[in-house]
Write an enzyme that holds these catalytic residues in place. Structure first.
Site, PDB file in Angstrom:
ATOM      1  N   HIS A  17       0.882  -1.169   0.000  1.00  0.00           N
ATOM      2  CA  HIS A  17       0.000   0.000   0.000  1.00  0.00           C
ATOM      3  C   HIS A  17       0.916   1.215   0.000  1.00  0.00           C
ATOM      4  CE1 HIS A  17      -3.521   2.409   0.589  1.00  0.00           C
ATOM      5  NE2 HIS A  17      -3.020   2.955   1.701  1.00  0.00           N
ATOM      6  N   HIS A  29      -3.268   9.218   1.516  1.00  0.00           N
ATOM      7  CA  HIS A  29      -3.279   7.993   0.713  1.00  0.00           C
ATOM      8  C   HIS A  29      -4.655   7.788   0.105  1.00  0.00           C
ATOM      9  CE1 HIS A  29      -5.164   5.186   3.846  1.00  0.00           C
ATOM     10  NE2 HIS A  29      -5.042   6.334   4.469  1.00  0.00           N
ATOM     11  N   CYS A 107      -3.580   2.980  -5.372  1.00  0.00           N
ATOM     12  CA  CYS A 107      -2.848   3.851  -4.447  1.00  0.00           C
ATOM     13  C   CYS A 107      -1.434   4.166  -4.937  1.00  0.00           C
ATOM     14  CB  CYS A 107      -2.804   3.239  -3.050  1.00  0.00           C
ATOM     15  SG  CYS A 107      -2.027   1.604  -2.976  1.00  0.00           S
TER      16      CYS A 107
END
Length: 144
Positions: A17, A29, A107
């Site tokens: 991530h 994010h 992301c």
């Protein structure tokens, strides 16, 4: 120690991530609405969402018990924007709902676009998702 504008790679089970460090312990994010900090396997299921929320949260909450590192891996290939510009753009997007697609708007694409103005995801193109999604052949770099 992260510096403002740095890319943060958070090691989840089976994928990474990504977030942008904006200072004072916070990151911005891109997360599907069901993303939970340190969610692990349940986080993978949230990747099937078609929408995501831009969030500003403490890095320690986003990472949870997962390890993380600063990873500005494309600095040799692309000129990073000035940290103040990266942070300004990231902060302006907080709270927005945006389209999400694992192969082209995830992301990692999000943070690379903020830092370099190039939306790319190496883990989709070259990593474990490439075989699952066929993304290696369909993904193109998107210069913004």
């Amino acid at each position: 120690e992260p510096k403002p504008g740095d890319l943060i790679e958070i090691f989840r089970p089976f994928y990474s991530h990504w977030a942008i460090y904006v200072g004072d312990g916070y990151v911005v994010h891109l997360a599907p609405p069901s993303e939970l900090a340190g969610a692990g396997m349940t986080s993978i299921l949230s990747a099937l969402s078609e929408k995501a929320i831009v969030k500003k949260e403490l890095l320690c909450h986003v990472a949870g018990s997962d390890k993380y590192r600063v990873n500005n891996k494309h600095d040799d290939e692309y000129q990073p924007l000035p940290p103040s510009k990266i942070i300004q753009q990231a902060e302006e997007m907080v709270g927005q709902e945006v389209p999400y697609k694992l192969t082209s708007k995830n992301c990692e694409h999000f943070v690379n676009a903020l830092r370099y103005r190039v939306a790319r995801s190496d883990q989709v193109r070259d990593g474990p998702f490439a075989q699952l999604t066929g993304a290696r052949h369909e993904q193109e770099e998107n210069r913004l």
